[in-house]
Design a protein around this motif. Sequence first.
Motif, PDB file in Angstrom:
ATOM      1  N   LEU A 226     -12.212   8.413  -7.982  1.00  0.00           N
ATOM      2  CA  LEU A 226     -12.625   7.075  -8.411  1.00  0.00           C
ATOM      3  C   LEU A 226     -11.504   6.378  -9.167  1.00  0.00           C
ATOM      4  CD1 LEU A 226     -14.797   4.914  -8.687  1.00  0.00           C
ATOM      5  CD2 LEU A 226     -15.656   6.119 -10.712  1.00  0.00           C
ATOM      6  N   TYR A 227     -10.807   7.120 -10.009  1.00  0.00           N
ATOM      7  CA  TYR A 227      -9.692   6.551 -10.782  1.00  0.00           C
ATOM      8  C   TYR A 227      -8.617   6.002  -9.837  1.00  0.00           C
ATOM      9  CZ  TYR A 227      -6.091   6.273 -14.420  1.00  0.00           C
ATOM     10  OH  TYR A 227      -5.121   5.844 -15.295  1.00  0.00           O
ATOM     11  N   ALA A 228      -8.243   6.788  -8.826  1.00  0.00           N
ATOM     12  CA  ALA A 228      -7.223   6.350  -7.869  1.00  0.00           C
ATOM     13  C   ALA A 228      -7.696   5.121  -7.100  1.00  0.00           C
ATOM     14  CB  ALA A 228      -6.903   7.493  -6.907  1.00  0.00           C
ATOM     15  N   MET A 229      -8.969   5.086  -6.728  1.00  0.00           N
ATOM     16  CA  MET A 229      -9.508   3.941  -5.985  1.00  0.00           C
ATOM     17  C   MET A 229      -9.489   2.674  -6.829  1.00  0.00           C
ATOM     18  SD  MET A 229     -12.765   5.727  -4.068  1.00  0.00           S
ATOM     19  CE  MET A 229     -13.395   4.134  -3.535  1.00  0.00           C
ATOM     20  N   LEU A 230      -9.837   2.784  -8.110  1.00  0.00           N
ATOM     21  CA  LEU A 230      -9.876   1.604  -8.974  1.00  0.00           C
ATOM     22  C   LEU A 230      -8.478   1.046  -9.229  1.00  0.00           C
ATOM     23  CD1 LEU A 230     -12.572   2.785 -11.547  1.00  0.00           C
ATOM     24  CD2 LEU A 230     -12.794   0.894  -9.928  1.00  0.00           C
ATOM     25  N   VAL A 231      -7.516   1.924  -9.508  1.00  0.00           N
ATOM     26  CA  VAL A 231      -6.151   1.449  -9.756  1.00  0.00           C
ATOM     27  C   VAL A 231      -5.577   0.825  -8.486  1.00  0.00           C
ATOM     28  CG1 VAL A 231      -3.803   2.137 -10.370  1.00  0.00           C
ATOM     29  CG2 VAL A 231      -5.745   3.121 -11.606  1.00  0.00           C
ATOM     30  N   THR A 232      -5.800   1.468  -7.345  1.00  0.00           N
ATOM     31  CA  THR A 232      -5.326   0.925  -6.069  1.00  0.00           C
ATOM     32  C   THR A 232      -5.998  -0.410  -5.760  1.00  0.00           C
ATOM     33  OG1 THR A 232      -4.985   3.168  -5.226  1.00  0.00           O
ATOM     34  CG2 THR A 232      -5.081   1.388  -3.602  1.00  0.00           C
ATOM     35  N   GLY A 233      -7.264  -0.529  -6.148  1.00  0.00           N
ATOM     36  CA  GLY A 233      -8.017  -1.748  -5.877  1.00  0.00           C
ATOM     37  C   GLY A 233      -7.363  -2.987  -6.435  1.00  0.00           C
ATOM     38  N   PHE A 234      -6.730  -2.870  -7.595  1.00  0.00           N
ATOM     39  CA  PHE A 234      -6.069  -4.041  -8.178  1.00  0.00           C
ATOM     40  C   PHE A 234      -4.990  -4.582  -7.246  1.00  0.00           C
ATOM     41  CE2 PHE A 234      -2.420  -5.816 -10.397  1.00  0.00           C
ATOM     42  CZ  PHE A 234      -3.014  -6.885 -11.061  1.00  0.00           C
ATOM     43  N   TYR A 235      -4.183  -3.693  -6.693  1.00  0.00           N
ATOM     44  CA  TYR A 235      -3.074  -4.125  -5.844  1.00  0.00           C
ATOM     45  C   TYR A 235      -3.581  -4.695  -4.515  1.00  0.00           C
ATOM     46  CZ  TYR A 235      -0.280  -1.743  -9.314  1.00  0.00           C
ATOM     47  OH  TYR A 235       0.291  -1.365 -10.510  1.00  0.00           O
ATOM     48  N   VAL A 236      -4.692  -4.183  -4.012  1.00  0.00           N
ATOM     49  CA  VAL A 236      -5.300  -4.736  -2.806  1.00  0.00           C
ATOM     50  C   VAL A 236      -5.762  -6.173  -3.076  1.00  0.00           C
ATOM     51  CG1 VAL A 236      -7.226  -4.538  -1.194  1.00  0.00           C
ATOM     52  CG2 VAL A 236      -6.012  -2.481  -1.939  1.00  0.00           C
ATOM     53  N   VAL A 237      -6.371  -6.387  -4.235  1.00  0.00           N
ATOM     54  CA  VAL A 237      -6.839  -7.727  -4.599  1.00  0.00           C
ATOM     55  C   VAL A 237      -5.670  -8.700  -4.713  1.00  0.00           C
ATOM     56  CG1 VAL A 237      -7.843  -9.086  -6.489  1.00  0.00           C
ATOM     57  CG2 VAL A 237      -8.955  -6.971  -5.735  1.00  0.00           C
ATOM     58  N   VAL A 238      -4.602  -8.283  -5.367  1.00  0.00           N
ATOM     59  CA  VAL A 238      -3.418  -9.136  -5.523  1.00  0.00           C
ATOM     60  C   VAL A 238      -2.856  -9.519  -4.153  1.00  0.00           C
ATOM     61  CG1 VAL A 238      -0.995  -9.110  -6.247  1.00  0.00           C
ATOM     62  CG2 VAL A 238      -2.775  -8.358  -7.827  1.00  0.00           C
ATOM     63  N   ALA A 239      -2.799  -8.556  -3.247  1.00  0.00           N
ATOM     64  CA  ALA A 239      -2.281  -8.835  -1.909  1.00  0.00           C
ATOM     65  C   ALA A 239      -3.180  -9.837  -1.183  1.00  0.00           C
ATOM     66  CB  ALA A 239      -2.175  -7.535  -1.113  1.00  0.00           C
ATOM     67  N   LEU A 240      -4.499  -9.710  -1.313  1.00  0.00           N
ATOM     68  CA  LEU A 240      -5.422 -10.642  -0.676  1.00  0.00           C
ATOM     69  C   LEU A 240      -5.260 -12.057  -1.225  1.00  0.00           C
ATOM     70  CD1 LEU A 240      -8.711  -8.537  -0.435  1.00  0.00           C
ATOM     71  CD2 LEU A 240      -7.323  -9.383   1.462  1.00  0.00           C
ATOM     72  N   VAL A 241      -5.114 -12.170  -2.547  1.00  0.00           N
ATOM     73  CA  VAL A 241      -4.924 -13.489  -3.159  1.00  0.00           C
ATOM     74  C   VAL A 241      -3.646 -14.137  -2.634  1.00  0.00           C
ATOM     75  CG1 VAL A 241      -4.425 -14.694  -5.329  1.00  0.00           C
ATOM     76  CG2 VAL A 241      -6.244 -12.979  -5.236  1.00  0.00           C
ATOM     77  N   ALA A 242      -2.567 -13.361  -2.555  1.00  0.00           N
ATOM     78  CA  ALA A 242      -1.298 -13.901  -2.073  1.00  0.00           C
ATOM     79  C   ALA A 242      -1.414 -14.380  -0.630  1.00  0.00           C
ATOM     80  CB  ALA A 242      -0.207 -12.839  -2.197  1.00  0.00           C
ATOM     81  N   VAL A 243      -2.127 -13.608   0.193  1.00  0.00           N
ATOM     82  CA  VAL A 243      -2.294 -13.983   1.606  1.00  0.00           C
ATOM     83  C   VAL A 243      -3.167 -15.233   1.729  1.00  0.00           C
ATOM     84  CG1 VAL A 243      -3.317 -13.277   3.806  1.00  0.00           C
ATOM     85  CG2 VAL A 243      -1.918 -11.668   2.493  1.00  0.00           C
TER      86      VAL A 243
END
Length: 300
Positions: A226-243
């Motif tokens: 869960l910890y790895a998923m949550l930290v990774t989730g931030f970077y996925v969100v940032v990438a989506l916003v940029a796109v």
Amino acid sequence: MSTGSAARPLKPTLADWVKAAGPPLILVIVLQACYGLSLAHHIGPLPGLRVGLTLALFLLDAVGRRLINDYEDHRRGLDRPDSVRPDSSLALRLDMRQVRLVGMTCFGLAWVLALYLSVTSTPWILVLVVICYAAYFAYAGGPKPLGHHGLGELIDFLVTGAAVTLLVVLANAGRLDAVAVIGALGPACLFSALMLHNNARDVDKDARAGKTTLPHLIGLGPTKVLYAMLVTGFYVVVALVAVLLNAPWYLLPLVTLPWAASTVWGVARADRLGDTMISWSRLYLVMIANFALFSIGAWL
């Protein structure tokens, strides 16, 4: 008590109060406001006065939340003079009644600012603010705190991260859009991960005090995943916003990926829950860098 603690002056100083207020937490919370303001920036121009009041509100809220949490942990027996983090109000020998008074005063001032921002924008925002503060109280206060029953991470995801960020956008831009909603999930992931990390390290102390947290309920392996998923989730969100905005500068936080990966790896290597795990302060620093870089990128 250690020699260093015994050598401390009996009367707390202003520096002690500043330390107890939690400068790293204050920085994270204020930068979260900057993150929200940066999400609002793409919607329309932001009035300078409202931006300043928003930042002041987050500053007062951060101080109030930290001090009230210290007071509640002391009152419930979670913090004792022989078992407490060195930068807590109790360890710094602050009068806990004064800690509660100062904390409540900061909350009161934050409420005044929240009321002004609400009535001068969209009045029903105040209803959402009330819900957020009720969630904070339900987490740490009351007869059956939700944070003592494995719900701290969920509250931090929904309220501290997502709802609060959306309120910043709404109070300053006057409306929300799909990008703002998606972007608010970034802080949600990191605040939830921070809570999970903290609870994973404190699992033994919490158990002795009768406090049940999520790591205690799900165990070591699922906590790591869960910890790895949550930290990774931030970077996925940032990438989506940029796109979605076709704005590559929003990707600036990606430069911290190796740092974040190192923190996740440090947690993954733990052979048990408890204070032998790496310090959660490392994630604090990652959050500070990410919120700051996102905010810078939004204005480039």
